[in-house]
Design a protein around this motif. Structure first.
Motif, PDB file in Angstrom:
ATOM      1  N   THR A  49      -8.481 -19.196 -37.244  1.00 35.26           N
ATOM      2  CA  THR A  49      -9.413 -19.266 -38.243  1.00 35.26           C
ATOM      3  C   THR A  49     -10.357 -20.188 -39.174  1.00 35.26           C
ATOM      4  O   THR A  49     -10.730 -20.244 -39.741  1.00 35.26           O
ATOM      5  CB  THR A  49     -10.194 -18.437 -37.865  1.00 35.26           C
ATOM      6  OG1 THR A  49     -10.653 -17.478 -36.365  1.00 35.26           O
ATOM      7  CG2 THR A  49     -12.006 -18.034 -37.860  1.00 35.26           C
ATOM      8  N   VAL A  50      -9.215 -19.199 -39.923  1.00 36.32           N
ATOM      9  CA  VAL A  50      -9.651 -19.644 -41.702  1.00 36.32           C
ATOM     10  C   VAL A  50      -8.237 -20.983 -42.039  1.00 36.32           C
ATOM     11  O   VAL A  50      -9.148 -21.505 -42.616  1.00 36.32           O
ATOM     12  CB  VAL A  50      -8.233 -18.598 -42.470  1.00 36.32           C
ATOM     13  CG1 VAL A  50      -7.518 -18.832 -43.543  1.00 36.32           C
ATOM     14  CG2 VAL A  50      -8.775 -17.145 -42.304  1.00 36.32           C
ATOM     15  N   LEU A  51      -7.917 -21.278 -41.238  1.00 35.58           N
ATOM     16  CA  LEU A  51      -7.225 -22.987 -41.789  1.00 35.58           C
ATOM     17  C   LEU A  51      -8.088 -23.924 -41.107  1.00 35.58           C
ATOM     18  O   LEU A  51      -8.200 -24.329 -41.503  1.00 35.58           O
ATOM     19  CB  LEU A  51      -5.734 -22.823 -40.911  1.00 35.58           C
ATOM     20  CG  LEU A  51      -4.283 -22.238 -41.560  1.00 35.58           C
ATOM     21  CD1 LEU A  51      -3.010 -22.183 -40.949  1.00 35.58           C
ATOM     22  CD2 LEU A  51      -4.294 -22.241 -42.681  1.00 35.58           C
ATOM     23  N   ALA A  52      -7.715 -23.490 -39.883  1.00 41.18           N
ATOM     24  CA  ALA A  52      -9.663 -24.308 -39.880  1.00 41.18           C
ATOM     25  C   ALA A  52     -10.542 -24.555 -40.378  1.00 41.18           C
ATOM     26  O   ALA A  52     -11.594 -25.419 -40.923  1.00 41.18           O
ATOM     27  CB  ALA A  52      -9.581 -24.104 -38.179  1.00 41.18           C
ATOM     28  N   ALA A  53     -11.596 -22.918 -40.918  1.00 36.69           N
ATOM     29  CA  ALA A  53     -11.989 -23.147 -41.493  1.00 36.69           C
ATOM     30  C   ALA A  53     -12.513 -23.743 -43.080  1.00 36.69           C
ATOM     31  O   ALA A  53     -13.025 -24.434 -43.970  1.00 36.69           O
ATOM     32  CB  ALA A  53     -13.127 -22.026 -42.428  1.00 36.69           C
ATOM     33  N   HIS A  54     -11.220 -23.898 -43.629  1.00 38.73           N
ATOM     34  CA  HIS A  54     -10.384 -24.492 -44.513  1.00 38.73           C
ATOM     35  C   HIS A  54      -9.880 -25.991 -44.831  1.00 38.73           C
ATOM     36  O   HIS A  54      -9.895 -26.717 -45.373  1.00 38.73           O
ATOM     37  CB  HIS A  54      -9.200 -23.382 -45.505  1.00 38.73           C
ATOM     38  CG  HIS A  54     -10.029 -22.256 -45.865  1.00 38.73           C
ATOM     39  ND1 HIS A  54     -10.436 -22.530 -47.145  1.00 38.73           N
ATOM     40  CD2 HIS A  54     -10.031 -21.121 -45.356  1.00 38.73           C
ATOM     41  CE1 HIS A  54     -11.482 -21.768 -47.530  1.00 38.73           C
ATOM     42  NE2 HIS A  54     -10.844 -20.621 -46.571  1.00 38.73           N
ATOM     43  N   GLY A  55     -10.158 -26.621 -43.031  1.00 34.39           N
ATOM     44  CA  GLY A  55      -9.813 -28.743 -43.211  1.00 34.39           C
ATOM     45  C   GLY A  55      -8.315 -28.709 -43.465  1.00 34.39           C
ATOM     46  O   GLY A  55      -7.238 -29.266 -43.627  1.00 34.39           O
ATOM     47  N   LEU A  56      -7.281 -27.215 -42.517  1.00 32.33           N
ATOM     48  CA  LEU A  56      -6.092 -27.029 -42.702  1.00 32.33           C
ATOM     49  C   LEU A  56      -5.453 -27.109 -41.400  1.00 32.33           C
ATOM     50  O   LEU A  56      -4.593 -26.757 -40.691  1.00 32.33           O
ATOM     51  CB  LEU A  56      -5.781 -26.389 -43.291  1.00 32.33           C
ATOM     52  CG  LEU A  56      -5.471 -26.420 -45.135  1.00 32.33           C
ATOM     53  CD1 LEU A  56      -5.049 -25.282 -45.931  1.00 32.33           C
ATOM     54  CD2 LEU A  56      -4.752 -28.027 -45.370  1.00 32.33           C
ATOM     55  N   ALA A  57      -6.124 -27.721 -39.619  1.00 31.34           N
ATOM     56  CA  ALA A  57      -6.021 -27.295 -38.941  1.00 31.34           C
ATOM     57  C   ALA A  57      -4.371 -27.836 -38.247  1.00 31.34           C
ATOM     58  O   ALA A  57      -4.414 -27.748 -37.548  1.00 31.34           O
ATOM     59  CB  ALA A  57      -6.652 -27.703 -37.697  1.00 31.34           C
TER      60      ALA A  57
END
Length: 113
Positions: A49-57
């Protein structure tokens, strides 16, 4: 501001005045989780969730694997009741002692005292 309700205390966190979208540079999260069988799954879900929110999916698959291994090991071999998980992003950080020169996400899991 804290309010007591019975035996529980509710704390209202201050709101941020900066409502800009999260970026890789602002990725800095810490979680204190119970040392339990479900902790690796919780840590994986939070990491995704955190990585997706920060554009790092694109980093989600390797990062969640690392976080799951670290938290499972910390829970298995720790006598502590909690484990601490920290997620950070570092542009061009070092991987395995060598400068990778790429965008890297670092993770740490350790027992709390």
């Amino acid at each position: 501001m804290s309010t007591s309700v019975g035996q529980a205390t509710l704390t209202i966190c201050p709101t941020r005045s900066d409502h800009s979208a999260p970026t890789p540079d602002t990725l800095a999260y810490s979680l204190t989780l119970p040392s339990a069988l479900t902790t690796p799954a919780i840590a994986r879900a939070a990491t995704r969730t955190v990585l997706a929110a920060h554009g790092l999916a694109a980093l989600a698959a390797p990062a969640t694997q690392i976080v799951a291994e670290l938290t499972a090991t910390a829970c298995q071999f720790s006598a502590a009741a909690e484990v601490y998980v920290s997620l950070r992003f570092r542009e061009g950080s070092r991987a395995e002692g060598r400068g990778c020169g790429r965008r890297c996400c670092t993770a740490e899991a350790r027992r709390t005292r």
